[in-house]
Design a protein around this motif. Structure first.
Motif, PDB file in Angstrom:
ATOM      1  N   PRO A  87       0.808  -1.230   0.000  1.00  0.00           N
ATOM      2  CA  PRO A  87       0.000   0.000   0.000  1.00  0.00           C
ATOM      3  C   PRO A  87       0.841   1.281   0.000  1.00  0.00           C
ATOM      4  N   GLU A  88       2.041   1.213   0.536  1.00  0.00           N
ATOM      5  CA  GLU A  88       2.923   2.384   0.541  1.00  0.00           C
ATOM      6  C   GLU A  88       3.388   2.744  -0.868  1.00  0.00           C
ATOM      7  N   ASP A  89       3.190   1.865  -1.831  1.00  0.00           N
ATOM      8  CA  ASP A  89       3.574   2.153  -3.218  1.00  0.00           C
ATOM      9  C   ASP A  89       2.503   2.952  -3.956  1.00  0.00           C
ATOM     10  N   THR A  90       1.383   3.172  -3.324  1.00  0.00           N
ATOM     11  CA  THR A  90       0.293   3.933  -3.953  1.00  0.00           C
ATOM     12  C   THR A  90       0.732   5.349  -4.292  1.00  0.00           C
ATOM     13  N   GLY A  91       0.318   5.802  -5.463  1.00  0.00           N
ATOM     14  CA  GLY A  91       0.638   7.165  -5.874  1.00  0.00           C
ATOM     15  C   GLY A  91       0.473   7.326  -7.374  1.00  0.00           C
ATOM     16  N   VAL A  92       0.754   8.520  -7.848  1.00  0.00           N
ATOM     17  CA  VAL A  92       0.791   8.777  -9.276  1.00  0.00           C
ATOM     18  C   VAL A  92       2.236   8.602  -9.739  1.00  0.00           C
ATOM     19  N   TYR A  93       2.412   7.771 -10.732  1.00  0.00           N
ATOM     20  CA  TYR A  93       3.745   7.467 -11.246  1.00  0.00           C
ATOM     21  C   TYR A  93       3.971   8.246 -12.540  1.00  0.00           C
ATOM     22  N   TYR A  94       5.083   8.952 -12.569  1.00  0.00           N
ATOM     23  CA  TYR A  94       5.459   9.748 -13.732  1.00  0.00           C
ATOM     24  C   TYR A  94       6.737   9.187 -14.349  1.00  0.00           C
ATOM     25  N   CYS A  95       6.771   9.177 -15.670  1.00  0.00           N
ATOM     26  CA  CYS A  95       8.046   8.899 -16.319  1.00  0.00           C
ATOM     27  C   CYS A  95       8.620  10.214 -16.838  1.00  0.00           C
ATOM     28  N   ALA A  96       9.931  10.245 -16.910  1.00  0.00           N
ATOM     29  CA  ALA A  96      10.621  11.455 -17.330  1.00  0.00           C
ATOM     30  C   ALA A  96      11.873  11.066 -18.103  1.00  0.00           C
ATOM     31  N   ALA A  97      12.287  11.919 -19.007  1.00  0.00           N
ATOM     32  CA  ALA A  97      13.489  11.669 -19.798  1.00  0.00           C
ATOM     33  C   ALA A  97      14.423  12.868 -19.710  1.00  0.00           C
ATOM     34  N   THR A  98      15.701  12.581 -19.864  1.00  0.00           N
ATOM     35  CA  THR A  98      16.712  13.627 -19.809  1.00  0.00           C
ATOM     36  C   THR A  98      17.666  13.493 -20.980  1.00  0.00           C
ATOM     37  N   ASP A  99      18.224  14.605 -21.415  1.00  0.00           N
ATOM     38  CA  ASP A  99      19.207  14.567 -22.492  1.00  0.00           C
ATOM     39  C   ASP A  99      20.537  13.993 -22.012  1.00  0.00           C
ATOM     40  N   VAL A 100      20.680  13.806 -20.710  1.00  0.00           N
ATOM     41  CA  VAL A 100      21.841  13.129 -20.146  1.00  0.00           C
ATOM     42  C   VAL A 100      21.710  11.636 -20.425  1.00  0.00           C
ATOM     43  N   GLU A 102      23.415   9.104 -18.777  1.00  0.00           N
ATOM     44  CA  GLU A 102      23.628   8.246 -17.612  1.00  0.00           C
ATOM     45  C   GLU A 102      22.450   8.340 -16.636  1.00  0.00           C
ATOM     46  N   VAL A 103      22.421   7.412 -15.689  1.00  0.00           N
ATOM     47  CA  VAL A 103      21.369   7.373 -14.677  1.00  0.00           C
ATOM     48  C   VAL A 103      21.311   8.705 -13.919  1.00  0.00           C
ATOM     49  N   VAL A 104      20.095   9.231 -13.747  1.00  0.00           N
ATOM     50  CA  VAL A 104      19.881  10.480 -13.025  1.00  0.00           C
ATOM     51  C   VAL A 104      18.815  10.235 -11.963  1.00  0.00           C
ATOM     52  N   THR A 105      19.110  10.557 -10.715  1.00  0.00           N
ATOM     53  CA  THR A 105      18.163  10.289  -9.638  1.00  0.00           C
ATOM     54  C   THR A 105      17.428  11.540  -9.156  1.00  0.00           C
ATOM     55  N   ASN A 106      17.914  12.712  -9.536  1.00  0.00           N
ATOM     56  CA  ASN A 106      17.309  13.965  -9.102  1.00  0.00           C
ATOM     57  C   ASN A 106      16.316  14.444 -10.153  1.00  0.00           C
ATOM     58  N   GLN A 107      15.089  14.719  -9.733  1.00  0.00           N
ATOM     59  CA  GLN A 107      14.057  15.123 -10.682  1.00  0.00           C
ATOM     60  C   GLN A 107      14.420  16.415 -11.409  1.00  0.00           C
ATOM     61  N   LEU A 108      15.258  17.235 -10.807  1.00  0.00           N
ATOM     62  CA  LEU A 108      15.662  18.479 -11.451  1.00  0.00           C
ATOM     63  C   LEU A 108      16.526  18.216 -12.683  1.00  0.00           C
ATOM     64  N   GLY A 109      17.029  17.008 -12.803  1.00  0.00           N
ATOM     65  CA  GLY A 109      17.865  16.667 -13.939  1.00  0.00           C
ATOM     66  C   GLY A 109      17.104  16.229 -15.169  1.00  0.00           C
ATOM     67  N   TYR A 110      15.773  16.199 -15.083  1.00  0.00           N
ATOM     68  CA  TYR A 110      14.956  15.711 -16.192  1.00  0.00           C
ATOM     69  C   TYR A 110      14.337  16.856 -16.978  1.00  0.00           C
ATOM     70  N   ASP A 111      14.305  16.662 -18.296  1.00  0.00           N
ATOM     71  CA  ASP A 111      13.859  17.711 -19.209  1.00  0.00           C
ATOM     72  C   ASP A 111      12.439  17.514 -19.717  1.00  0.00           C
ATOM     73  N   TYR A 112      11.979  16.275 -19.750  1.00  0.00           N
ATOM     74  CA  TYR A 112      10.688  15.939 -20.359  1.00  0.00           C
ATOM     75  C   TYR A 112       9.910  15.060 -19.385  1.00  0.00           C
ATOM     76  N   TRP A 113       8.623  15.368 -19.248  1.00  0.00           N
ATOM     77  CA  TRP A 113       7.776  14.637 -18.297  1.00  0.00           C
ATOM     78  C   TRP A 113       6.493  14.162 -18.967  1.00  0.00           C
TER      79      TRP A 113
END
Length: 123
Positions: A87-100, A102-113
């Motif tokens: 139940p703790e996994d409940t939520g709205v899930y968003y995918c995002a892409a970055t021009d970088v 490599e793996v990016v964990t900070n949402q500020l690093g993503y360009d497209y949502w």
């Protein structure tokens, strides 16, 4: 690039869901992609990320060993397989892409949502 997330729904605790993130407009094959989750009243949190080639992945500690991120560049699609849902996994899930690449964990690093897909896990 436009992102469309899908695959959310209602599932019982212990069940599984697979989310998909399909890109249009531009190729995803040169971009890292991430999944994030947001619950009302809380900040959006990092769930998983995959590099452009699909060989490197990063996970939040809370989902590691239960969720798997993968990609099919030929289909311009990234997946999030979610097993042993809680139940703790409940939520709205968003995918995002970055021009970088490599793996990016900070949402500020993503360009497209994408627009998000609702996942609800019942106890």
């Amino acid at each position: 690039v436009q992102l469309q997330a899908s695959g959310g729904g209602l599932v019982q605790a212990g069940g599984s869901l697979r989310l998909s993130c399909v890109a249009s407009g531009r190729t995803l094959s040169t971009k890292a992609v991430g999944w994030f989750r947001q619950v009302p009243g809380k900040e959006r949190e990092f769930i998983a990320s995959i590099d452009w080639s699909g060989t490197k992945r990063g996970y939040a500690r809370t989902v590691k060993d239960r969720f798997t991120i993968s990609r099919d560049n030929a289909k311009n699609t990234v997946y999030l397989q979610m097993d042993s849902l809680d139940p703790e996994d409940t939520g709205v899930y968003y995918c995002a892409a970055t021009d970088v690449r490599e793996v990016v964990t900070n949402q500020l690093g993503y360009d497209y949502w994408g627009q998000g897909t609702q996942v609800t896990v019942s106890s």
